[in-house]
Design a protein around this motif. Sequence first.
Motif, PDB file in Angstrom:
ATOM      1  N   GLY A   1       0.814  -1.211   0.000  1.00 52.05           N
ATOM      2  CA  GLY A   1       0.000   0.000   0.000  1.00 52.05           C
ATOM      3  C   GLY A   1       0.844   1.255   0.000  1.00 52.05           C
ATOM      4  N   TYR A   2       1.947   1.214  -0.800  1.00 51.85           N
ATOM      5  CA  TYR A   2       2.861   2.348  -0.948  1.00 51.85           C
ATOM      6  C   TYR A   2       3.591   2.664   0.360  1.00 51.85           C
ATOM      7  N   MET A   3       4.208   1.633   0.913  1.00 47.53           N
ATOM      8  CA  MET A   3       5.070   1.811   2.081  1.00 47.53           C
ATOM      9  C   MET A   3       6.045   0.647   2.153  1.00 47.53           C
ATOM     10  N   SER A   4       7.075   0.821   2.966  1.00 45.55           N
ATOM     11  CA  SER A   4       8.089  -0.219   3.132  1.00 45.55           C
ATOM     12  C   SER A   4       7.554  -1.374   3.963  1.00 45.55           C
ATOM     13  N   ASP A   5       8.264  -2.499   3.937  1.00 47.73           N
ATOM     14  CA  ASP A   5       7.920  -3.625   4.811  1.00 47.73           C
ATOM     15  C   ASP A   5       7.915  -3.192   6.272  1.00 47.73           C
ATOM     16  N   LYS A   6       8.932  -2.418   6.655  1.00 48.08           N
ATOM     17  CA  LYS A   6       9.054  -1.981   8.050  1.00 48.08           C
ATOM     18  C   LYS A   6       7.838  -1.145   8.465  1.00 48.08           C
ATOM     19  N   SER A   7       7.447  -0.188   7.626  1.00 44.05           N
ATOM     20  CA  SER A   7       6.306   0.654   7.955  1.00 44.05           C
ATOM     21  C   SER A   7       5.014  -0.157   8.001  1.00 44.05           C
ATOM     22  N   PHE A   8       4.859  -1.079   7.049  1.00 46.02           N
ATOM     23  CA  PHE A   8       3.635  -1.886   7.036  1.00 46.02           C
ATOM     24  C   PHE A   8       3.518  -2.705   8.317  1.00 46.02           C
ATOM     25  N   GLN A   9       4.603  -3.358   8.708  1.00 49.55           N
ATOM     26  CA  GLN A   9       4.546  -4.211   9.895  1.00 49.55           C
ATOM     27  C   GLN A   9       4.298  -3.398  11.164  1.00 49.55           C
TER      28      GLN A   9
END
Length: 262
Positions: A224-232
């Motif tokens: 959704g237009y974000m990094s793995d780190k931000s998503f988690q």
Amino acid sequence: MALIPRPQSPGWDDVIDSVDRRLQYIGAQARLNSSQCDHRRGQYATLPTGLGFGGGRTEPGHYANSAHNARLMDEFLNDQAVQLVARFVDAGLQTLFPKLHRFLENLLEKILVDNPDLKRMFAGCCYGACHVNLLSAWTRPHQDYFNILFAMCCAFSVGNFDHTRGGHLIAWEFGVVTEFPPGTAIFLPSAWVTHANVPIESHERRSSIAFFMSSGLARWYHNGYMSDKSFQELATDRQLQSWKEARSKLWEVGLEMLLPDS
């Protein structure tokens, strides 16, 4: 893995020669540091261009070059002969792997719409980025693990070398060694197949353009237009569970991408 031979259409010899001259010019004019000439892929000069995500970036962006080298790469992108090669490569992928082509084209369009300051590398080409490998390029055994796992990257070869004696592409897991003449294109899942080239003679010249799509761009879009780190950090437990399940089935998605249209 697939090889597309040198086009026999009128004028293509001139196109290939023009691309070769362009890469010779970049090789002669580029200002390179040691890491750009001796790296895990081999001892040859290489420069990137196009779009990627990862390596410390906080959002998708253009691969960085010095101001001097950036000018050379802009001239490379605007070269009509290079643009013809990019469209030739795109048409080859569309013919051989139409589902994968649609995936890469749609992914690139979504990234560009979400980031209007970014520029598409080539009109009419679904790949987001490329490396130019210059003058005497032959590679050590390696995998391009920053590329999309199931995507077919493409290498286009030019130069003046005896392709029956050197420059062959080796795909280790496939047990394949194939001649790779100037003017031909090879599609290979470079993220997981260990590959290399047979050395050329010291008096010969070989350059290539390696087209690819960064896996970071696919992750950015899937999140959704974000990094793995931000998503988690932001996801609910349910979202995170679905995310992990989708990642665990990525190989199935990739296999389907490589099958012909039904």
